[in-house]
Design a protein around this motif. Structure first.
Motif, short mmCIF file in Angstrom:
data_model
loop_
_atom_site.label_atom_id
_atom_site.label_comp_id
_atom_site.label_asym_id
_atom_site.label_seq_id
_atom_site.Cartn_x
_atom_site.Cartn_y
_atom_site.Cartn_z
N LEU A 184 43.06 52.37 9.65
CA LEU A 184 42.09 52.61 10.79
C LEU A 184 42.31 54.14 11.19
N GLY A 185 43.11 54.64 10.67
CA GLY A 185 42.98 55.98 10.96
C GLY A 185 43.99 56.30 12.41
N THR A 186 44.71 55.19 12.86
CA THR A 186 45.44 55.41 14.03
C THR A 186 46.54 56.34 14.04
N LYS A 187 47.29 56.50 14.93
CA LYS A 187 48.43 57.28 15.04
C LYS A 187 49.66 56.49 15.84
N ILE A 188 49.87 55.07 15.31
CA ILE A 188 50.61 54.54 16.08
C ILE A 188 52.25 54.73 15.70
N THR A 189 53.05 54.77 16.65
CA THR A 189 54.34 55.06 16.77
C THR A 189 55.22 53.90 17.25
N LEU A 190 56.29 53.73 16.80
CA LEU A 190 57.23 52.53 17.29
C LEU A 190 58.42 53.32 18.35
N GLN A 191 58.54 51.99 19.16
CA GLN A 191 59.87 52.19 19.96
C GLN A 191 60.50 51.12 19.83
N ARG A 206 61.78 45.28 13.41
CA ARG A 206 61.76 46.85 13.04
C ARG A 206 61.01 47.03 11.88
N ARG A 207 60.96 46.41 10.90
CA ARG A 207 60.40 46.60 9.71
C ARG A 207 58.96 45.82 9.65
N MET A 208 59.15 44.73 10.43
CA MET A 208 57.43 44.22 10.40
C MET A 208 56.92 45.02 11.28
N GLY A 209 57.14 45.65 12.50
CA GLY A 209 56.46 46.91 13.08
C GLY A 209 56.13 48.04 12.31
N GLU A 210 56.92 48.40 11.68
CA GLU A 210 56.61 49.43 10.62
C GLU A 210 55.67 49.20 9.59
N MET A 227 59.13 47.25 20.91
CA MET A 227 59.48 46.04 20.18
C MET A 227 60.78 46.07 20.04
N TRP A 228 61.58 44.99 20.17
CA TRP A 228 62.90 44.92 20.00
C TRP A 228 63.51 45.26 18.68
N GLY A 229 64.70 45.80 18.76
CA GLY A 229 65.24 46.31 17.69
C GLY A 229 66.05 45.97 16.65
N SER A 230 65.83 44.46 16.40
CA SER A 230 66.63 43.94 15.32
C SER A 230 65.76 44.57 13.83
N ASN A 231 66.75 44.76 12.88
CA ASN A 231 66.30 45.38 11.75
C ASN A 231 64.99 44.39 10.99
N TRP A 232 64.86 43.28 11.05
CA TRP A 232 63.84 42.64 10.56
C TRP A 232 62.52 42.87 11.39
N VAL A 277 55.17 43.81 18.77
CA VAL A 277 55.28 42.57 17.83
C VAL A 277 56.40 41.68 18.35
N MET A 278 55.72 40.62 18.26
CA MET A 278 56.57 39.50 18.86
C MET A 278 56.58 38.50 17.64
N GLY A 279 57.53 37.46 17.90
CA GLY A 279 57.43 36.18 16.85
C GLY A 279 58.08 35.14 17.39
N TRP A 280 57.83 34.05 16.86
CA TRP A 280 58.42 32.53 17.37
C TRP A 280 58.66 31.75 16.11
N LEU A 281 59.57 31.09 16.08
CA LEU A 281 59.88 30.19 14.94
C LEU A 281 60.50 28.79 15.42
#
Length: 130
Positions: free
Chosen positions: A22-29, A8-12, A1-6, A49-53
């Motif tokens: 789900l019991g997964t172990k997803i980590t972010l980059q 990043r927070r959505m990804g977290e 994911m790209w690193g803007s704070n907003w 995580v991506m978004g469009w507006l």
């Protein structure tokens, strides 16, 4: 994911909820946009995580992420059925008929889940006739 704070927070949030439920172990980059975009285009990711507006026309969203040749199609989804529906939408000028075509495209996305829409932003567009 790209690193803007907003983003990043959505990804977290998404990763945290998936890990909890789900019991997964997803980590972010997190990385700068250019690096994330290059990896997305190459398919070098498990999930992103991506978004469009700011889009006005439904083809700007559905067509660009759901057509195999779409500019923002980074998940390698291929559906002849979807491509045909989107071509009908691009050719239709009657707004009521065009709405029905893009509703059909939305149903296909809902059935086949090439992407998982997580939320609608609270960003709104205000338009004036002039």
């Amino acid at each position: 994911m790209w690193g803007s704070n907003w983003w990043r927070r959505m990804g977290e949030i998404v990763a945290g909820q998936a890990n909890q439920i789900l019991g997964t172990k997803i980590t972010l980059q997190a990385m700068d946009f250019n690096a994330a975009y290059s990896r997305a285009k190459a398919g070098d990711y498990d999930a992103m995580v991506m978004g469009w507006l700011g889009f006005v026309d439904p083809d700007e969203y559905l067509g660009e992420i759901s057509r195999l040749q779409g500019f923002s199609q980074h998940h390698f989804y291929a559906s002849d059925k979807m491509d045909a529906v989107l071509e009908r939408g691009r050719a239709e000028i009657d707004l009521v008929k065009r709405q029905a075509v893009y509703q059909e495209a939305e149903r296909i996305v809902g059935d086949e889940l090439p992407i998982l829409p997580c939320f609608c932003s609270n960003v709104h567009n205000l338009l004036r006739p002039n």
